[in-house]
Design an enzyme around this catalytic site. Structure first.
Site, mmCIF file in Angstrom:
data_model
loop_
_atom_site.group_PDB
_atom_site.id
_atom_site.type_symbol
_atom_site.label_atom_id
_atom_site.label_comp_id
_atom_site.label_asym_id
_atom_site.label_seq_id
_atom_site.Cartn_x
_atom_site.Cartn_y
_atom_site.Cartn_z
ATOM 1 N N GLY A 1 -14.169 50.204 -1.671
ATOM 2 C CA GLY A 1 -15.355 50.577 -0.897
ATOM 3 C C GLY A 1 -15.502 49.674 0.314
ATOM 4 N N ASN A 2 -16.656 49.726 0.926
ATOM 5 C CA ASN A 2 -16.910 48.849 2.078
ATOM 6 C C ASN A 2 -18.382 48.447 2.083
ATOM 7 O OD1 ASN A 2 -18.460 50.788 3.850
ATOM 8 N ND2 ASN A 2 -16.562 51.945 3.572
#
Ligand code: CTP
Length: 409
Positions: free
Chosen positions: A213-214
Site C-alpha cells: 500500500g502507500n
C-alpha cells in the site's frame, strides 16, 4: 430578520416533514455555534417530528410555519430577501415538488421564491421516492435554476430497507453550508457538470492477509469532492481505502486495488465533464496472487515478491477522453519537481497536473498542502501552503475555465 450580530451570516434553515429532521438539530447547533444567525422555517408537518420549542431554543429566534404570523413584518418576503443562504434539510419529495413548481403555500416555499442567495436542498426519503421520475425531474429543474441539490447518502433507511435516501451526517451538511456561504456570489460554476474524483491509495494484495500500500490518506481527494459538491457538481468519488467520513452529496464508489480503481474511474468517466486523479495508484502489484497465506518456513530464506506493472489510469484517461473532457493528474515528486511535472503532464496527456513535493512528513495525512498546478497550455499556478480545500478550489477554478459552455438544452 433581527440579528444579535449584524455581521453574522444569515441562514434560513428550512425543515420539511421527514424523520431525519432530528439530525438537523445538530446541524443547527453547528451553525449557531460557529457564529451564524439562523432562522428555522419548518413546514407545518415537520413539527410532527421535531417541535417548535426545540427549533426556537436552539436558534434563539421565534419559529413560524405560516405567512400569517407577524404579518406587519412581511416575513414571507423579508426572510428570503435578507438571507445569505437558504438550506433545506431534510428536503422531502413533496417539498422538492412544491419548490420546483414555484408553489407559495407556506412560509418556507414563499421564502424559497424570494431568496436571491444560494439555496441548498438536502433530500431525504425512501429510495423509491428518490428514484421516481417525478422526483428526478424536480431535482433536475431545481439544479438547472442554480440550486445545489445534494445527493442523499446510501444506507439504512427508516424501516428495514437500505438504499440511497438517507440524510448525510450533520457534520457533512455543515461543511456544505460553510463552503456554499464562503463562495457566495462566486456561485455554483460546476452546476450541471459531472465530475469524477479519485482519492486514497490502492492496495495490491500479496496473499489474503497482506498487501502493498502507500501513505495516502485521501484528504486531498475528499477536499476536492466536498468543494465540487458546494460548487454545484454531481460528484462521483472513487475512494481507495480511505478512513474518512463520507462527504455529503458525493456518490462514493469504494475500491481496493489499482485494477478496481481503473474499472470504477473509466466507467464513471464515460459521461464526466472532468476527471481528477488525486489517488495514489500503485504502479506495481505482486505478480501472481497467492490464494493462501505465505508461511515462514523454518530456516529457509523468504521468497522474493516479483512485481507486475499496473495499468496507468491517468494515461488511459488522457488517450480515451471524450471531446471537451478535462483531465487532471497529481504528481508526487521528491526531486526536480517542476521538470518532472512538465514531463509527466505531457506523457500522460493531461490538461492540468498538480505537482507537489513530498517527503514523509510533507503531505500525507496533513490537512494542508502546497503545490504548483501546471497546465498543458504552459501555465503554472502556484498555490502557497494552505488548507487542502484551498488547493481544491484552485483546481476547480482552473477546471471550470477549461470546460466548454453547457449546451442550452
Ligand atoms: N496514476 C494512475 N495510474 C497509475 C499510477 C498513477 O492513474 N498506475 C495517476 C495518479 O493518480 C496521479 C498521476 O498518475 O494523478 C501521477 O502519479 P505518479 O505516481 O506521480 O506518476 P507515475 O506515472 O507513476 O510516475 P513516477 O512514479 O515514475 O514518478
Amino acid at each position: 430578520m433581527t440579528s444579535p450580530n449584524s455581521a453574522a451570516p444569515r441562514v434560513v434553515l428550512g425543515v420539511s416533514a421527514g424523520i431525519a429532521a432530528y439530525k438537523v438539530c445538530e446541524l443547527l447547533r453547528r451553525l449557531t455555534e460557529s457564529g451564524h444567525d439562523v432562522t428555522v422555517v419548518p413546514t407545518e408537518d415537520a413539527l410532527r417530528f421535531v417541535g417548535e420549542p426545540t427549533w426556537a431554543a436552539l436558534s434563539g429566534h421565534p419559529v413560524s410555519t405560516s405567512v400569517w404570523d407577524g404579518v406587519a413584518g412581511v416575513p414571507h418576503v423579508r426572510l428570503g430577501q435578507a438571507a445569505d443562504l437558504v438550506f433545506v434539510a431534510p428536503a422531502t419529495a413533496d417539498l422538492l415538488a412544491r419548490a420546483a413548481q414555484g408553489l407559495a403555500d407556506d412560509l418556507l416555499t414563499t421564502t424559497l421564491l424570494t431568496a436571491r442567495c444560494p439555496v441548498v436542498f438536502a433530500p431525504a426519503m425512501h429510495t423509491e421516492m428518490w428514484e421516481h421520475p417525478a422526483t428526478r425531474a424536480n431535482v433536475a429543474t431545481l439544479r438547472a435554476r442554480g440550486a445545489v441539490v445534494i445527493e442523499p447518502a446510501s444506507g439504512r433507511l427508516t424501516g428495514k430497507d437500505t438504499g440511497p435516501g438517507r440524510l448525510p451526517d450533520p457534520a457533512e451538511l455543515f461543511d456544505v453550508a460553510r463552503h456554499v456561504l464562503a463562495r457566495g456570489a462566486a456561485g455554483r460554476d460546476l452546476a450541471g457538470r459531472h465530475v469524477v474524483v479519485s482519492a486514497g491509495g490502492t492496495r495490491e494484495a500479496i496473499d489474503p492477509v497482506r498487501f502493498i500500500g502507500n501513505r495516502s490518506s485521501g484528504l486531498q481527494g475528499y477536499a476536492l469532492a466536498r468543494t465540487a459538491v458546494a460548487r454545484g457538481a454531481r460528484v462521483t468519488l472513487v475512494a481507495a481505502n480511505v478512513a474518512l467520513p463520507d462527504p455529503a452529496g458525493a456518490d462514493i464508489v469504494a475500491v481496493g486495488s489499482a485494477e478496481d480503481m481503473r474499472k470504477a474511474v473509466l466507467s464513471a468517466a464515460a459521461d464526466a465533464d472532468a476527471v481528477v486523479m488525486a489517488a495514489a495508484v500503485a504502479d506495481f502489484r505482486p505478480a501472481g496472487y497467492r490464494g493462501s497465506k505465505i508461511k515462514k518456513a523454518e530456516g529457509a530464506e523468504p521468497e522474493p515478491i516479483r512485481l507486475a506493472k499496473n495499468p496507468d489510469i491517468l494515461a488511459e484517461l488522457g488517450e480515451t477522453r471524450r471531446p471537451g473532457q478535462v483531465i487532471v493528474g497529481f504528481a508526487a515528486e521528491t526531486d526536480d519537481v517542476l521538470a518532472n511535472g512538465r514531463a509527466k503532464l505531457a506523457r500522460k496527456r493531461s490538461d492540468l497536473l498538480v505537482v507537489n513535493q513530498v517527503g514523509e512528513e510533507m503531505t500525507f495525512g496533513r490537512p494542508d498542502n502546497e503545490a504548483v498546478v501546471l497546465g498543458a497550455d504552459g501555465s503554472a499556478t502556484e498555490v502557497p501552503r494552505g488548507a487542502k480545500e484551498a488547493l481544491a478550489e484552485v483546481v476547480w477554478d482552473l477546471v471550470a475555465a477549461r470546460l466548454e459552455p453547457l449546451s442550452p438544452d
